[in-house]
Motif scaffolding. Structure first.
Motif, PDB file in Angstrom:
ATOM      1  N   LEU A  31       0.826  -1.197   0.000  1.00 33.71           N
ATOM      2  CA  LEU A  31       0.000   0.000   0.000  1.00 33.71           C
ATOM      3  C   LEU A  31       0.863   1.251   0.000  1.00 33.71           C
ATOM      4  CD1 LEU A  31      -2.645  -0.962   2.702  1.00 33.71           C
ATOM      5  CD2 LEU A  31      -3.039  -0.775   0.244  1.00 33.71           C
ATOM      6  N   LYS A  32       0.325   2.302  -0.580  1.00 34.53           N
ATOM      7  CA  LYS A  32       0.960   3.614  -0.512  1.00 34.53           C
ATOM      8  C   LYS A  32       0.424   4.334   0.716  1.00 34.53           C
ATOM      9  CE  LYS A  32       0.957   3.790  -5.507  1.00 34.53           C
ATOM     10  NZ  LYS A  32      -0.155   3.756  -6.419  1.00 34.53           N
ATOM     11  N   GLU A  35      -3.073   5.504   0.345  1.00 34.46           N
ATOM     12  CA  GLU A  35      -4.054   4.418   0.403  1.00 34.46           C
ATOM     13  C   GLU A  35      -4.344   4.032   1.847  1.00 34.46           C
ATOM     14  OE1 GLU A  35      -2.965   2.379  -3.900  1.00 34.46           O
ATOM     15  OE2 GLU A  35      -2.036   1.581  -2.082  1.00 34.46           O
ATOM     16  N   LEU A  39      -8.025   4.340   3.311  1.00 36.57           N
ATOM     17  CA  LEU A  39      -8.636   3.127   3.850  1.00 36.57           C
ATOM     18  C   LEU A  39      -9.041   3.333   5.310  1.00 36.57           C
ATOM     19  CD1 LEU A  39      -9.462   0.187   3.406  1.00 36.57           C
ATOM     20  CD2 LEU A  39      -7.130  -0.477   4.040  1.00 36.57           C
ATOM     21  N   HIS A  64      -5.699  11.947  -6.439  1.00 35.52           N
ATOM     22  CA  HIS A  64      -5.136  10.958  -5.517  1.00 35.52           C
ATOM     23  C   HIS A  64      -6.227  10.031  -4.986  1.00 35.52           C
ATOM     24  CE1 HIS A  64      -1.486  13.587  -5.048  1.00 35.52           C
ATOM     25  NE2 HIS A  64      -0.953  12.386  -5.145  1.00 35.52           N
ATOM     26  N   ASN A  67      -7.359   7.550  -7.839  1.00 28.06           N
ATOM     27  CA  ASN A  67      -6.367   6.487  -8.047  1.00 28.06           C
ATOM     28  C   ASN A  67      -6.350   5.511  -6.875  1.00 28.06           C
ATOM     29  OD1 ASN A  67      -5.590   7.567 -10.498  1.00 28.06           O
ATOM     30  ND2 ASN A  67      -3.918   8.754  -9.620  1.00 28.06           N
ATOM     31  N   SER A  68      -6.426   6.038  -5.664  1.00 31.58           N
ATOM     32  CA  SER A  68      -6.394   5.182  -4.481  1.00 31.58           C
ATOM     33  C   SER A  68      -7.633   4.304  -4.382  1.00 31.58           C
ATOM     34  CB  SER A  68      -6.243   6.026  -3.215  1.00 31.58           C
ATOM     35  OG  SER A  68      -5.008   6.688  -3.227  1.00 31.58           O
ATOM     36  N   ILE A  69      -8.802   4.876  -4.706  1.00 30.65           N
ATOM     37  CA  ILE A  69     -10.038   4.089  -4.680  1.00 30.65           C
ATOM     38  C   ILE A  69      -9.944   2.939  -5.674  1.00 30.65           C
ATOM     39  CG2 ILE A  69     -12.490   4.147  -5.320  1.00 30.65           C
ATOM     40  CD1 ILE A  69     -12.586   6.945  -4.016  1.00 30.65           C
ATOM     41  N   ASP A  71      -7.189   1.474  -6.803  1.00 29.91           N
ATOM     42  CA  ASP A  71      -6.225   0.492  -6.294  1.00 29.91           C
ATOM     43  C   ASP A  71      -6.799  -0.311  -5.129  1.00 29.91           C
ATOM     44  OD1 ASP A  71      -4.399   1.320  -8.174  1.00 29.91           O
ATOM     45  OD2 ASP A  71      -3.209   2.525  -6.775  1.00 29.91           O
ATOM     46  N   LEU A  72      -7.443   0.363  -4.186  1.00 37.76           N
ATOM     47  CA  LEU A  72      -8.017  -0.327  -3.027  1.00 37.76           C
ATOM     48  C   LEU A  72      -9.148  -1.259  -3.444  1.00 37.76           C
ATOM     49  CD1 LEU A  72      -8.010   2.642  -0.485  1.00 37.76           C
ATOM     50  CD2 LEU A  72      -6.601   0.568  -0.342  1.00 37.76           C
ATOM     51  N   LYS A  75      -7.649  -4.378  -4.965  1.00 33.54           N
ATOM     52  CA  LYS A  75      -7.080  -5.227  -3.920  1.00 33.54           C
ATOM     53  C   LYS A  75      -8.171  -5.826  -3.033  1.00 33.54           C
ATOM     54  CE  LYS A  75      -2.764  -2.698  -3.862  1.00 33.54           C
ATOM     55  NZ  LYS A  75      -1.941  -1.681  -3.212  1.00 33.54           N
ATOM     56  N   TYR A  77     -10.086  -4.338  -0.884  1.00 31.26           N
ATOM     57  CA  TYR A  77     -10.131  -3.756   0.453  1.00 31.26           C
ATOM     58  C   TYR A  77     -11.340  -2.854   0.649  1.00 31.26           C
ATOM     59  CZ  TYR A  77      -5.355  -5.420   1.166  1.00 31.26           C
ATOM     60  OH  TYR A  77      -4.240  -6.194   1.293  1.00 31.26           O
TER      61      TYR A  77
END
Length: 144
Positions: A31-32, A35, A39, A64, A67-69, A71-72, A75, A77
């Motif tokens: 994770l970044k 993220e 989260l 940001h 992109n994070s949503i 990626d999460l 994954k 999450y």
């Protein structure tokens, strides 16, 4: 010469500590930092669970967040669910598979608080929290 307050509000020292303490979580779950922040926010936000809420409350850029949503979500999450009354809004919820991640984030947060409030009395801690709230409110009001 800078005083302790200048160093505190500058944030570089805390950022370095934050990154050091979260390093193992970032590596363990790939994770970044952003993220982790998003989260954790989603896990605590209650009904304020849209990307717009994150942007307004956390002051994180929409790019940001987007992109994070993504990626999460990949994954597994978080889940993204359309609003039943307004299709422009997507509600974000943590999934069961995010539970171990959130538990580890909470461990780090608790450890960070232990570090920050070491040798600080309960009265000093309560005063700091009250003053911090006022400072955050002042900044928020100024940024409107």
């Amino acid at each position: 010469m800078l005083n302790s307050f200048d160093i505190l509000i500058n944030g570089h020292q805390f950022k370095k500590l934050y990154e050091r303490e979260y390093d193992w979580v970032m590596k363990k779950y790939n994770l970044k930092k952003i993220e982790i922040e998003i989260l954790y926010f989603i896990s605590q936000c209650g009904e304020h669970n849209t990307a717009k809420d994150i942007a307004q409350i956390q002051y994180i850029s929409k790019a940001h967040i987007s992109n994070s949503i993504e990626d999460l979500s990949h994954k597994k999450y978080i889940s993204v669910i359309g609003d039943s009354t307004d299709r422009r809004y997507m509600h974000l919820n943590v999934t069961e598979s995010a539970s171990p991640v959130i538990e580890d984030i909470e461990k780090v947060r608790e450890h960070l608080l232990d570090i920050l409030f070491h040798n600080i009395t309960e009265e000093e801690s309560e005063l700091m929290i009250r003053i911090s709230k006022k400072i955050v409110d002042n900044i928020s009001e100024e940024l409107k």
